[in-house]
Design a protein around this motif. Structure first.
Motif, PDB file in Angstrom:
ATOM      1  N   THR A  20     -47.906  -0.129  58.418  1.00  0.00           N
ATOM      2  CA  THR A  20     -49.003  -0.986  58.464  1.00  0.00           C
ATOM      3  C   THR A  20     -49.121  -1.624  60.282  1.00  0.00           C
ATOM      4  N   SER A  52     -55.995  -0.859  52.770  1.00  0.00           N
ATOM      5  CA  SER A  52     -55.928  -1.810  52.959  1.00  0.00           C
ATOM      6  C   SER A  52     -55.521  -2.902  52.703  1.00  0.00           C
ATOM      7  N   THR A  68     -53.901   2.849  51.940  1.00  0.00           N
ATOM      8  CA  THR A  68     -53.602   3.301  50.633  1.00  0.00           C
ATOM      9  C   THR A  68     -52.865   4.823  50.210  1.00  0.00           C
ATOM     10  N   GLU A  69     -52.273   4.751  48.890  1.00  0.00           N
ATOM     11  CA  GLU A  69     -52.399   5.803  48.340  1.00  0.00           C
ATOM     12  C   GLU A  69     -52.913   7.461  48.663  1.00  0.00           C
ATOM     13  N   GLU A  70     -54.524   6.923  48.626  1.00  0.00           N
ATOM     14  CA  GLU A  70     -56.045   8.057  48.505  1.00  0.00           C
ATOM     15  C   GLU A  70     -55.323   8.152  50.294  1.00  0.00           C
ATOM     16  N   ARG A  72     -53.161   7.606  52.662  1.00  0.00           N
ATOM     17  CA  ARG A  72     -51.878   8.812  53.314  1.00  0.00           C
ATOM     18  C   ARG A  72     -52.324  10.861  52.737  1.00  0.00           C
ATOM     19  N   ARG A  73     -53.391  10.933  51.950  1.00  0.00           N
ATOM     20  CA  ARG A  73     -53.167  11.957  51.535  1.00  0.00           C
ATOM     21  C   ARG A  73     -53.783  12.659  52.330  1.00  0.00           C
ATOM     22  N   ARG A  75     -52.990  12.673  55.448  1.00  0.00           N
ATOM     23  CA  ARG A  75     -52.397  13.194  56.827  1.00  0.00           C
ATOM     24  C   ARG A  75     -52.020  14.958  56.915  1.00  0.00           C
TER      25      ARG A  75
END
Length: 98
Positions: A20, A52, A68-70, A72-73, A75
């Protein structure tokens, strides 16, 4: 490409992969980006569901940005681009190294 195609967006994702960040942290991390462009790119990434935005009340209000999770994908994509950038940034004839 529509979402990540901007000049700074993949760079912002790269820094947000560390965790963050506040707006000012991102400004320091990417000193060549204007405040306006940083705002626009963060909004676009937020609208795409990759980032976010959390507003903490106070004076002044503190705003945090995180992937967001999306987000982080991404990476694997960012890692490949960073590796390619390092490889391409080496002078011709430079020894390959870690």
């Amino acid at each position: 490409m529509r979402v990540l195609g901007g000049r700074w967006r993949i760079v912002l994702v790269y820094y947000l992969l560390e965790g963050t960040k506040r707006f000012s942290d991102l400004r320091r991390a990417v000193p060549r980006i204007s405040q306006r462009m940083l705002t626009l790119d963060l909004r676009a990434l937020e609208e795409a569901g990759l980032v976010s935005r959390t507003v903490h009340p106070g004076i002044p209000a503190r705003v945090d940005y995180a992937l967001t999770e999306e987000g982080r994908r991404l990476r694997a994509v960012v890692d490949v681009l960073a590796e390619a950038g390092e490889r391409l940034g080496k002078p011709q004839g430079a020894a390959a190294g870690p």
